[in-house]
Design a protein around this motif. Structure first.
Motif, PDB file in Angstrom:
ATOM      1  N   GLN A 227      37.844  48.784 -40.996  1.00 15.04           N
ATOM      2  CA  GLN A 227      37.388  47.654 -41.809  1.00 15.04           C
ATOM      3  C   GLN A 227      36.533  48.143 -42.973  1.00 15.04           C
ATOM      4  OE1 GLN A 227      35.359  45.450 -38.799  1.00 15.04           O
ATOM      5  NE2 GLN A 227      37.115  44.135 -38.330  1.00 15.04           N
ATOM      6  N   LEU A 228      35.556  49.027 -42.626  1.00 20.26           N
ATOM      7  CA  LEU A 228      34.574  49.393 -43.643  1.00 20.26           C
ATOM      8  C   LEU A 228      35.130  50.375 -44.676  1.00 20.26           C
ATOM      9  CD1 LEU A 228      31.444  48.410 -43.317  1.00 20.26           C
ATOM     10  CD2 LEU A 228      31.111  50.844 -43.718  1.00 20.26           C
ATOM     11  N   PHE A 229      35.893  51.335 -44.205  1.00 23.56           N
ATOM     12  CA  PHE A 229      36.363  52.365 -45.136  1.00 23.56           C
ATOM     13  C   PHE A 229      37.616  51.911 -45.893  1.00 23.56           C
ATOM     14  CE2 PHE A 229      34.469  55.678 -42.032  1.00 23.56           C
ATOM     15  CZ  PHE A 229      33.225  55.500 -42.596  1.00 23.56           C
ATOM     16  N   GLN A 230      38.538  51.210 -45.200  1.00 21.41           N
ATOM     17  CA  GLN A 230      39.803  50.817 -45.841  1.00 21.41           C
ATOM     18  C   GLN A 230      39.667  49.492 -46.609  1.00 21.41           C
ATOM     19  OE1 GLN A 230      40.674  53.839 -45.399  1.00 21.41           O
ATOM     20  NE2 GLN A 230      40.788  53.696 -43.171  1.00 21.41           N
ATOM     21  N   HIS A 231      38.842  48.592 -46.061  1.00 18.77           N
ATOM     22  CA  HIS A 231      38.755  47.271 -46.689  1.00 18.77           C
ATOM     23  C   HIS A 231      37.306  46.827 -46.883  1.00 18.77           C
ATOM     24  CE1 HIS A 231      42.995  47.171 -45.608  1.00 18.77           C
ATOM     25  NE2 HIS A 231      42.649  47.424 -44.359  1.00 18.77           N
ATOM     26  N   PRO A 232      36.525  47.607 -47.614  1.00 17.79           N
ATOM     27  CA  PRO A 232      35.124  47.197 -47.811  1.00 17.79           C
ATOM     28  C   PRO A 232      35.051  45.847 -48.549  1.00 17.79           C
ATOM     29  CG  PRO A 232      35.708  49.031 -49.260  1.00 17.79           C
ATOM     30  CD  PRO A 232      36.862  48.839 -48.338  1.00 17.79           C
ATOM     31  N   GLN A 233      34.140  44.996 -48.077  1.00 18.50           N
ATOM     32  CA  GLN A 233      34.033  43.649 -48.632  1.00 18.50           C
ATOM     33  C   GLN A 233      33.177  43.618 -49.896  1.00 18.50           C
ATOM     34  OE1 GLN A 233      35.803  40.971 -47.218  1.00 18.50           O
ATOM     35  NE2 GLN A 233      36.676  42.817 -46.273  1.00 18.50           N
ATOM     36  N   HIS A 234      32.154  44.507 -49.946  1.00 21.22           N
ATOM     37  CA  HIS A 234      31.207  44.420 -51.053  1.00 21.22           C
ATOM     38  C   HIS A 234      31.462  45.495 -52.104  1.00 21.22           C
ATOM     39  CE1 HIS A 234      28.993  41.454 -48.873  1.00 21.22           C
ATOM     40  NE2 HIS A 234      28.771  42.284 -47.859  1.00 21.22           N
ATOM     41  N   GLU A 235      31.165  45.127 -53.314  1.00 19.80           N
ATOM     42  CA  GLU A 235      31.340  46.039 -54.434  1.00 19.80           C
ATOM     43  C   GLU A 235      30.483  47.306 -54.263  1.00 19.80           C
ATOM     44  OE1 GLU A 235      33.407  46.244 -56.710  1.00 19.80           O
ATOM     45  OE2 GLU A 235      32.466  47.877 -57.835  1.00 19.80           O
ATOM     46  N   ARG A 236      29.240  47.116 -53.790  1.00 18.83           N
ATOM     47  CA  ARG A 236      28.340  48.281 -53.634  1.00 18.83           C
ATOM     48  C   ARG A 236      28.881  49.253 -52.595  1.00 18.83           C
ATOM     49  NH1 ARG A 236      23.192  48.198 -55.948  1.00 18.83           N
ATOM     50  NH2 ARG A 236      22.582  49.833 -54.473  1.00 18.83           N
ATOM     51  N   THR A 237      29.455  48.715 -51.512  1.00 23.35           N
ATOM     52  CA  THR A 237      30.048  49.577 -50.490  1.00 23.35           C
ATOM     53  C   THR A 237      31.195  50.380 -51.097  1.00 23.35           C
ATOM     54  OG1 THR A 237      29.614  47.721 -49.012  1.00 23.35           O
ATOM     55  CG2 THR A 237      30.832  49.594 -48.094  1.00 23.35           C
ATOM     56  N   ARG A 238      32.051  49.684 -51.854  1.00 26.13           N
ATOM     57  CA  ARG A 238      33.190  50.359 -52.494  1.00 26.13           C
ATOM     58  C   ARG A 238      32.723  51.481 -53.411  1.00 26.13           C
ATOM     59  NH1 ARG A 238      36.099  45.464 -52.293  1.00 26.13           N
ATOM     60  NH2 ARG A 238      35.007  44.574 -54.064  1.00 26.13           N
ATOM     61  N   ARG A 239      31.705  51.162 -54.221  1.00 29.51           N
ATOM     62  CA  ARG A 239      31.202  52.174 -55.158  1.00 29.51           C
ATOM     63  C   ARG A 239      30.641  53.386 -54.420  1.00 29.51           C
ATOM     64  NH1 ARG A 239      28.529  48.472 -58.818  1.00 29.51           N
ATOM     65  NH2 ARG A 239      26.546  49.331 -58.157  1.00 29.51           N
ATOM     66  N   PHE A 240      29.868  53.104 -53.356  1.00 26.04           N
ATOM     67  CA  PHE A 240      29.280  54.197 -52.566  1.00 26.04           C
ATOM     68  C   PHE A 240      30.376  55.077 -51.966  1.00 26.04           C
ATOM     69  CE2 PHE A 240      28.023  55.805 -48.359  1.00 26.04           C
ATOM     70  CZ  PHE A 240      26.986  56.648 -48.733  1.00 26.04           C
ATOM     71  N   LEU A 241      31.383  54.433 -51.374  1.00 27.96           N
ATOM     72  CA  LEU A 241      32.456  55.191 -50.726  1.00 27.96           C
ATOM     73  C   LEU A 241      33.212  56.049 -51.737  1.00 27.96           C
ATOM     74  CD1 LEU A 241      33.813  52.481 -48.264  1.00 27.96           C
ATOM     75  CD2 LEU A 241      32.524  54.557 -47.684  1.00 27.96           C
ATOM     76  N   SER A 242      33.487  55.505 -52.908  1.00 28.88           N
ATOM     77  CA  SER A 242      34.248  56.290 -53.871  1.00 28.88           C
ATOM     78  C   SER A 242      33.419  57.463 -54.389  1.00 28.88           C
ATOM     79  CB  SER A 242      34.735  55.405 -55.027  1.00 28.88           C
ATOM     80  OG  SER A 242      33.643  55.001 -55.810  1.00 28.88           O
ATOM     81  N   ARG A 243      32.110  57.245 -54.500  1.00 28.06           N
ATOM     82  CA  ARG A 243      31.249  58.368 -54.926  1.00 28.06           C
ATOM     83  C   ARG A 243      31.286  59.493 -53.905  1.00 28.06           C
ATOM     84  NH1 ARG A 243      27.019  55.165 -56.329  1.00 28.06           N
ATOM     85  NH2 ARG A 243      25.771  55.875 -54.581  1.00 28.06           N
ATOM     86  N   ILE A 244      31.177  59.124 -52.623  1.00 28.95           N
ATOM     87  CA  ILE A 244      31.195  60.131 -51.557  1.00 28.95           C
ATOM     88  C   ILE A 244      32.538  60.857 -51.535  1.00 28.95           C
ATOM     89  CG2 ILE A 244      31.193  60.432 -49.042  1.00 28.95           C
ATOM     90  CD1 ILE A 244      28.487  59.883 -49.875  1.00 28.95           C
ATOM     91  N   LEU A 245      33.603  60.093 -51.685  1.00 24.15           N
ATOM     92  CA  LEU A 245      34.935  60.693 -51.592  1.00 24.15           C
ATOM     93  C   LEU A 245      35.208  61.639 -52.751  1.00 24.15           C
ATOM     94  CD1 LEU A 245      36.952  57.635 -50.261  1.00 24.15           C
ATOM     95  CD2 LEU A 245      36.404  59.757 -49.053  1.00 24.15           C
ATOM     96  N   GLN A 246      34.684  61.292 -53.925  1.00 26.34           N
ATOM     97  CA  GLN A 246      34.836  62.179 -55.084  1.00 26.34           C
ATOM     98  C   GLN A 246      34.142  63.512 -54.836  1.00 26.34           C
ATOM     99  OE1 GLN A 246      33.254  60.116 -58.447  1.00 26.34           O
ATOM    100  NE2 GLN A 246      34.994  58.710 -58.503  1.00 26.34           N
ATOM    101  N   ARG A 247      33.000  63.429 -54.122  1.00 24.41           N
ATOM    102  CA  ARG A 247      32.178  64.612 -53.952  1.00 24.41           C
ATOM    103  C   ARG A 247      32.826  65.612 -52.997  1.00 24.41           C
ATOM    104  NH1 ARG A 247      26.396  63.426 -51.712  1.00 24.41           N
ATOM    105  NH2 ARG A 247      27.581  63.802 -49.820  1.00 24.41           N
ATOM    106  N   THR A 248      33.584  65.081 -52.040  1.00 23.75           N
ATOM    107  CA  THR A 248      34.124  66.010 -51.041  1.00 23.75           C
ATOM    108  C   THR A 248      35.527  66.492 -51.402  1.00 23.75           C
ATOM    109  OG1 THR A 248      34.751  64.062 -49.769  1.00 23.75           O
ATOM    110  CG2 THR A 248      32.798  65.238 -49.068  1.00 23.75           C
TER     111      THR A 248
END
Lengths: 248, 230
Positions: A227-248
């Protein structure tokens, strides 16, 4: 329910770090806490082991209950703290004790387990984390990943109901991370109840039963890893996840 | 102007030989025991003062602050005089040796307190947390985790304190303890050979301190065994 934290508030001076956090976890489950730095996720984790003392809220672990709005007695503090053990980002091993001595310190000194038995149990745990050959070394003789695995062994040796991990791989060189994660995965499989603060999303996806996203002192989103990683509900969650994913 | 004449240096070898043992004996039966006993009591007192200074209780902090300030702000010679010559006015009489132990212990207590406090504070906060998370209480963390690490840091400054203390015991001569220096003084009273006898005393102090610095090195390397830099 093994763990239940209600309405946790914590400030450092003027800055409010936690603004009313609720948290529950069933026995045998793994909870992963993610969030940007300064979000309060580490403070939340440390509050569960009373390394931080929230000024408001209640905490119940394994039937032991504390109300942070009251002054805690020494017994209350001890009783609830003994339900969990913390693995630190910077391992915090005792540098003047050998690997084995680090692991048996709690069982022997605090839990008053006979030393022979504590040593047997400690060796078993060190074997599980792949460090039996290092039992008589001092921490400075080990690599960062090995040190962290000793940190995990030290926590496990206490047989707490709840294992807490504060960014256990953040201070490690990338090539050492996988050994530590493997040990943690192993513990999760064996049925340990764990709360983990981490930025390792792939690991979280694999082991977590529940993920919470902490942002600005509140839980802004929670759910299964999918739910959280594939379908985040909030914009801030999405932004955070994409930042982390870019870094790794 | 009177001419400056460098006197002929003649060493009175028989005097040097006969005086050596009495002076050394003063060192062995008074100077060294006085230093060791005072250091042990002094460290205990310093530990107490350090813990008071670190406590969260304002009154306890205040007591330690005042104590340390008085000890560091007054000469040891004056402290000795107060205890040995002054306290009898209050009806408290002590033997010269006991008086010296009290004064020197109190002195060490004041100076070493700050050393111990600083060495305790030098241990990272994470060590306290690691101790607490495995269920230890304050006393257990302090004794088993913090103090062994603080000890390593405090050995060099505390060794300096001890070596200073060995030399400071010579002040006990002023309250009639027949320690090393007083033995030398006593012999000068009849022989008048100040240079020879005081040089002998100085030499013996130096040997004592030299041996101590070797022991210090041994202790340091032993405590360093768990640190990466060796």
């Amino acid at each position: 329910m093994l763990l239940q934290a209600m309405d946790i508030h914590k400030s450092f001076g003027e800055s409010r770090i936690l603004k009313g956090v609720d948290l529950t976890l069933d026995e045998g489950k793994v909870l992963v806490i993610i969030g940007p730095s300064g979000s309060g996720k580490t403070t939340l984790l440390r509050s569960l082991n009373l390394l931080e003392l929230p000024e408001q809220g209640t905490l119940e672990i394994n039937g032991k209950h504390v109300d942070f709005s009251k002054r805690l007695s020494k017994k209350e503090t001890r009783d609830i703290r003994n339900q969990s053990a913390m693995v630190f980002q910077s391992h915090n091993l005792f540098p003047h004790k050998t690997v084995l001595e680090n692991v048996i310190e709690g069982p022997v000194i605090v839990q008053k387990i006979p030393k022979d038995r504590a040593i047997d149990e400690a060796r078993e745990i060190l074997d599980q984390v792949g460090l039996i050959d290092y039992q008589n070394q001092y921490p400075f003789q080990l690599s960062g990943g090995q040190q962290q695995r000793v940190g995990i062994a030290r926590a496990v040796a206490l047989k707490p109901k709840l294992l807490l991990f504060d960014e256990p791989t953040s201070a490690l060189d990338p090539e050492l991370v996988s050994d530590v994660l493997k040990v943690m995965k192993d513990l999760a499989t064996k049925g340990w109840t764990m709360v983990i603060v981490t930025h390792e999303l792939k690991f979280a996806q694999e082991v977590a039963d529940k993920v919470i996203f902490v942002d600005q002192g509140v839980i802004s989103e929670e759910g299964t890893p999918d739910q959280l990683f594939q379908h985040p509900q909030h914009e801030r969650t999405r932004r955070f996840l994409s930042r982390i994913l870019q870094r790794t | 102007m009177a001419p400056f004449v460098l006197g002929e240096i003649t060493i009175d070898w028989p005097l040097a030989f006969h005086s050596f043992w009495p002076i050394l004996q003063g060192g062995l039966i008074y100077t060294i025991p006085l230093a060791i006993i005072s250091f042990i009591f002094g460290l205990a007192l310093a530990m107490l003062m350090a813990l008071l200074r670190l406590s969260r209780v304002q009154v306890a902090q205040g007591i330690a602050r005042v104590y340390i300030s008085i000890i560091r702000g007054t000469p040891l010679l004056v402290q000795l005089a107060i205890i040995f010559y002054g306290l009898p006015d209050l009806g408290i009489e002590v033997s010269p040796f006991a008086g010296a132990v009290v004064a020197l212990s109190m002195n060490v207590g004041g100076y070493a307190a700050e050393t111990i406090r600083a060495s305790i504070l030098s241990v990272p906060k994470g060590q306290w947390e690691a101790g607490y998370t495995i269920g230890m209480n304050y006393a257990q963390v302090m004794r088993r985790i913090i103090l062994p690490q603080a000890a390593r840091v405090s050995v060099p400054p505390l060794s300096n304190t001890f070596i200073s203390l060995v030399k400071d015991t010579s002040l006990a001569s002023t309250i009639t303890v027949t320690e090393l220096f007083r033995r030398a003084q006593e012999i000068t009273a009849t022989s008048y050979d100040f240079l020879l006898l005081y040089s002998e005393a100085a030499f013996i102090y130096w040997v004592f301190c030299f041996i101590l610095s070797i022991i210090q090195g041994r202790i340091e390397s032993r405590l360093d065994r768990y640190v990466a830099t060796h």
